[in-house]
Design a protein around this motif. Structure first.
Motif, PDB file in Angstrom:
ATOM      1  N   CYS A 140      68.664  60.093  42.516  1.00  0.00           N
ATOM      2  CA  CYS A 140      67.364  60.624  42.721  1.00  0.00           C
ATOM      3  C   CYS A 140      66.435  60.268  41.475  1.00  0.00           C
ATOM      4  O   CYS A 140      67.170  60.163  40.501  1.00  0.00           O
ATOM      5  CB  CYS A 140      67.166  61.875  43.210  1.00  0.00           C
ATOM      6  SG  CYS A 140      67.707  63.096  41.977  1.00  0.00           S
TER       7      CYS A 140
ATOM      8  N   CYS B 144      64.879  62.415  39.723  1.00  0.00           N
ATOM      9  CA  CYS B 144      65.201  63.414  38.404  1.00  0.00           C
ATOM     10  C   CYS B 144      66.709  63.184  38.033  1.00  0.00           C
ATOM     11  O   CYS B 144      67.148  63.599  37.004  1.00  0.00           O
ATOM     12  CB  CYS B 144      64.984  64.930  38.854  1.00  0.00           C
ATOM     13  SG  CYS B 144      66.203  65.657  39.713  1.00  0.00           S
ATOM     14  N   GLY B 145      67.440  62.721  38.825  1.00  0.00           N
ATOM     15  CA  GLY B 145      68.943  62.615  38.559  1.00  0.00           C
ATOM     16  C   GLY B 145      70.028  63.463  39.000  1.00  0.00           C
ATOM     17  O   GLY B 145      70.900  63.001  38.858  1.00  0.00           O
ATOM     18  N   TYR B 146      69.428  64.581  39.346  1.00  0.00           N
ATOM     19  CA  TYR B 146      70.585  65.645  39.705  1.00  0.00           C
ATOM     20  C   TYR B 146      70.579  66.035  41.045  1.00  0.00           C
ATOM     21  O   TYR B 146      71.244  67.029  41.339  1.00  0.00           O
ATOM     22  CB  TYR B 146      69.964  66.974  38.708  1.00  0.00           C
ATOM     23  CG  TYR B 146      70.032  66.620  37.436  1.00  0.00           C
ATOM     24  CD1 TYR B 146      71.265  66.873  36.652  1.00  0.00           C
ATOM     25  CD2 TYR B 146      68.940  66.351  36.699  1.00  0.00           C
ATOM     26  CE1 TYR B 146      71.442  66.583  35.393  1.00  0.00           C
ATOM     27  CE2 TYR B 146      69.136  65.881  35.045  1.00  0.00           C
ATOM     28  CZ  TYR B 146      70.101  66.118  34.628  1.00  0.00           C
ATOM     29  OH  TYR B 146      70.242  65.710  33.302  1.00  0.00           O
ATOM     30  N   PHE B 147      70.325  65.192  42.036  1.00  0.00           N
ATOM     31  CA  PHE B 147      70.588  65.489  43.446  1.00  0.00           C
ATOM     32  C   PHE B 147      71.986  65.428  43.567  1.00  0.00           C
ATOM     33  O   PHE B 147      72.596  64.581  43.158  1.00  0.00           O
ATOM     34  CB  PHE B 147      69.816  64.495  44.338  1.00  0.00           C
ATOM     35  CG  PHE B 147      70.297  64.548  45.763  1.00  0.00           C
ATOM     36  CD1 PHE B 147      69.539  65.392  46.460  1.00  0.00           C
ATOM     37  CD2 PHE B 147      71.211  63.805  46.376  1.00  0.00           C
ATOM     38  CE1 PHE B 147      69.646  65.820  47.693  1.00  0.00           C
ATOM     39  CE2 PHE B 147      71.413  64.163  47.786  1.00  0.00           C
ATOM     40  CZ  PHE B 147      70.774  65.015  48.447  1.00  0.00           C
TER      41      PHE B 147
ATOM     42  N   CYS C 220      67.899  69.803  41.608  1.00  0.00           N
ATOM     43  CA  CYS C 220      67.251  68.753  41.707  1.00  0.00           C
ATOM     44  C   CYS C 220      65.750  68.953  41.992  1.00  0.00           C
ATOM     45  O   CYS C 220      65.628  69.929  42.927  1.00  0.00           O
ATOM     46  CB  CYS C 220      67.829  67.817  42.876  1.00  0.00           C
ATOM     47  SG  CYS C 220      66.615  66.606  43.375  1.00  0.00           S
ATOM     48  N   THR C 221      64.990  68.533  41.271  1.00  0.00           N
ATOM     49  CA  THR C 221      63.546  69.043  41.327  1.00  0.00           C
ATOM     50  C   THR C 221      62.538  67.832  42.022  1.00  0.00           C
ATOM     51  O   THR C 221      61.505  67.988  42.359  1.00  0.00           O
ATOM     52  CB  THR C 221      62.826  69.120  40.049  1.00  0.00           C
ATOM     53  OG1 THR C 221      63.069  67.746  39.079  1.00  0.00           O
ATOM     54  CG2 THR C 221      63.500  70.030  39.220  1.00  0.00           C
ATOM     55  N   CYS C 222      63.240  67.048  43.043  1.00  0.00           N
ATOM     56  CA  CYS C 222      62.578  66.102  43.693  1.00  0.00           C
ATOM     57  C   CYS C 222      62.217  66.552  45.156  1.00  0.00           C
ATOM     58  O   CYS C 222      63.178  67.392  45.769  1.00  0.00           O
ATOM     59  CB  CYS C 222      63.405  64.708  43.904  1.00  0.00           C
ATOM     60  SG  CYS C 222      64.152  64.181  42.270  1.00  0.00           S
TER      61      CYS C 222
HETATM   62 ZN   LIG Z   1      66.252  64.759  41.840  1.00  0.00          ZN
END
Ligand SMILES: [Zn+2]
Ligand SMILES: Nc1ncnc2c1ncn2[C@@H]1O[C@H](COP(=O)(O)OP(=O)(O)OP(=O)(O)O)[C@@H](O)[C@H]1O
Ligand SMILES: [Mg+2]
Length: 510
Positions: free
Chosen positions: A349, A351-354, A361-363
């Motif tokens: 994703c 932000c990269g953390y999904f 994840c902050t998306c």
């Molecule tokens: Zn994310």
């Protein structure tokens, strides 16, 4: 007086003989070149004129007409300086040598030195096939020319020494076989430096063994780029045919490292995500090979896959499947081979953390979907192995234990590739990933149990027919790594497992 010399031309991967005819006749001084020359060929006139004068030869002050035959094929580049010079010397009576068995290729500097040109290897191969015995090429191209058996290569330094040779005053020594050592290059980064990530390493080993495409997906800093960059250290050794094919392309593209005669290690190309579609497929008025072809018989690595433009990704689709890229131009089409192993890496994703076990994840879910959908279904379908690269645990990263080194992995890869080379002997198939549909079921025969497993997965995962074929091929490779003649259920089960990731990310319910 009319005289002629022989040279070569290139169209895509195909070389052809070019006859350079020079007519020096009485009339108003002039210098015309006909026979579909491009701008660089027309500029030959000026280079040859200066080079001749500066080397003390008389430039004929007459009407000069030069014809490059066959007239219907486009001639490109500065390679005709040398044959033009020879034809002019003969036509103006300054040289009287029998050169019917000789081919001349090379650019000239204004003071008459021979300069290296592109495409020597395919041209030398064709010159030998066409029955020529002597090949005169710029000295710095000699390592490439000597690869071809059955033709004597004379390295040309400058015009005066060439003329002394042709008139028998002082012979040029034929170039000897090149002795560049195959593995003298800097040591490659090694897999032992990567902590943990056993699953990803296993998947890369399978991909390398069978030439399969692979997608690495994971959060930032997990080691995706690091893993991919270590692939060259475990790629199987090249066969001689593969070496020649890959070298031909680099010879045509002008990307041969200085002084090397052959590319003996599989290429690893990692174009930046800003690359244009033409940069990938090849471009120019007479198209040159693009990144896809420069990676022929090796790896094309696309880091940060979703960042590549849609059009760049789309241009990959057909060539990845066919192993060749075809470029159309008004005056015809050119094909370059591109049997590559596609390796792609990406975050799940923006932000990269999904999907990260601890970091949130902050998306928004829309943003995640949009990001993932940049990688189209058809492209995803062509990636045989999907692998998640999870964040490394502290214990793993801080451990002193040395992981398995690349040389150990490479030995297994080589053993599996040897089985494939035997299997595909006499065919044009290079590895399991390239098995053609007509022999797929014969080579990838499944037991009843294996079939049942695959059927279940096919229905549950909603696989495409292509994915089905690809799973079969991957399981063949897994069996080869296991030195097993039969594809066992566990082999097929492992291959299926590498196709389940798209469910987690691409087909999730958000
Ligand atoms: Zn994310
Ligand atoms: N498994 C690992 N073992 C040892 N070092 C690692 C590992 N993973 C990451 N590192 C270290 O972290 C650095 C960054 O890793 P890398 O560039 O491969 O991450 P990445 O997964 O590609 O991240 P991004 O998604 O941001 O591109 C590496 O250069 C290395 O120093
Ligand atoms: Mg990275």
């Amino acid at each position: 007086m009319v005289s002629r010399s022989f040279s070569m031309g290139l169209y895509g991967m195909d070389a052809f003989v070019v006859t350079v005819e020079a007519d020096v006749s009485v009339g108003l001084p002039g210098f015309d070149v006909v026979g579909l020359p491009d701008a660089a060929v027309r500029e030959s006139r000026d280079r040859v004129r200066s080079a001749m004068k500066n080397c003390g030869f008389a430039f004929p002050v007459h009407k000069i007409t030069v014809n490059l035959a066959p007239a219907d094929k486009r001639k490109e580049g500065p390679i005709y300086d040398l044959p033009l010079f020879i034809a002019l010397m003969q036509a103006s009576g300054q040289l009287g040598a029998d050169l019917e068995d000789s081919v001349f290729i090379g650019e000239l500097s204004l003071n008459g030195e021979a300069r290296p040109v592109r495409g020597i290897l395919p041209m030398a191969i064709q010159a030998q096939k066409s029955g020529f015995h002597k090949l005169y090429i710029p000295a710095s191209n000699a390592p490439e020319g000597v690869v071809v058996e059955g033709i004597t290569v004379y390295p040309v330094k400058d015009l005066p020494s060439l003329i002394r040779h042709l008139t028998g005053q002082e012979k040029i020594l034929p170039a000897g076989k090149n002795t560049d050592t195959p593995f003298a290059s800097a040591p490659l980064p090694d897999f032992s430096e990567v902590r943990g990530q056993f699953e990803a390493k296993r998947a890369l080993e399978i991909a390398a063994a069978g030439g399969h495409n692979i997608l690495l997906i994971g959060s930032p800093g997990a080691g995706k780029s690091m893993l991919a960059k270590r692939l060259p250290s475990i790629l199987p050794d090249m066969t001689f045919e593969e070496t020649i094919e890959t070298t031909k392309i680099h010879s045509i593209a002008g990307t041969m490292p200085d002084g090397t005669s052959l590319i003996r290690t599989r290429p690893f190309r990692s174009p930046h995500h800003t690359v244009s579609p033409a940069g990938l497929s090849g471009g120019g008025s007479i198209p040159r090979p693009g990144e896809m072809s420069l990676a022929h018989n090796g790896v094309l690595f696309l880091d940060e896959l979703p960042e590549f433009s849609r059009s760049a990704m789309e241009v990959l689709r057909q060539p990845i499947e066919d192993g060749k890229v075809t470029i159309s131009r008004v005056n015809g089409t050119i094909s370059y081979p591109c049997t590559v192993m596609l390796v792609a890496a990406m975050n799940p994703c923006p932000c990269g953390y999904f999907g990260h076990p601890t970091k949130p994840c902050t998306c928004t879910s829309n943003a995640v979907s949009r990001y993932l959908s940049r990688v189209s279904g058809p492209l995803l379908d062509r990636l045989d192995l999907h692998i998640e690269v999870p964040p490394v645990e502290f214990d793993e990263i801080s451990s002193d234990e040395k992981a398995e080194s690349s040389s150990v992995i490479k030995a297994r890869v080589n053993a599996a590739r040897k089985i494939q080379n035997e299997r595909f002997k006499g065919t044009s198939i290079a590895c399991n990933a390239r098995i053609t549909p007509d022999i797929l079921h014969e080579i990838c025969h499944l037991s009843e149990l294996g079939r049942a497993l695959l059927k279940q997965a096919f229905e549950k995962l909603g696989l495409s027919a292509r994915a089905y074929d690809r799973i079969l091929k991957v399981s063949r490779t897994i069996a080869d790594l296991d030195q097993s003649e039969e594809i066992e259920p566990r082999h097929i089960a492992e291959a299926i497992q590498y196709r389940s990731l798209d469910r987690k990310y691409w087909m999730k319910e958000l």
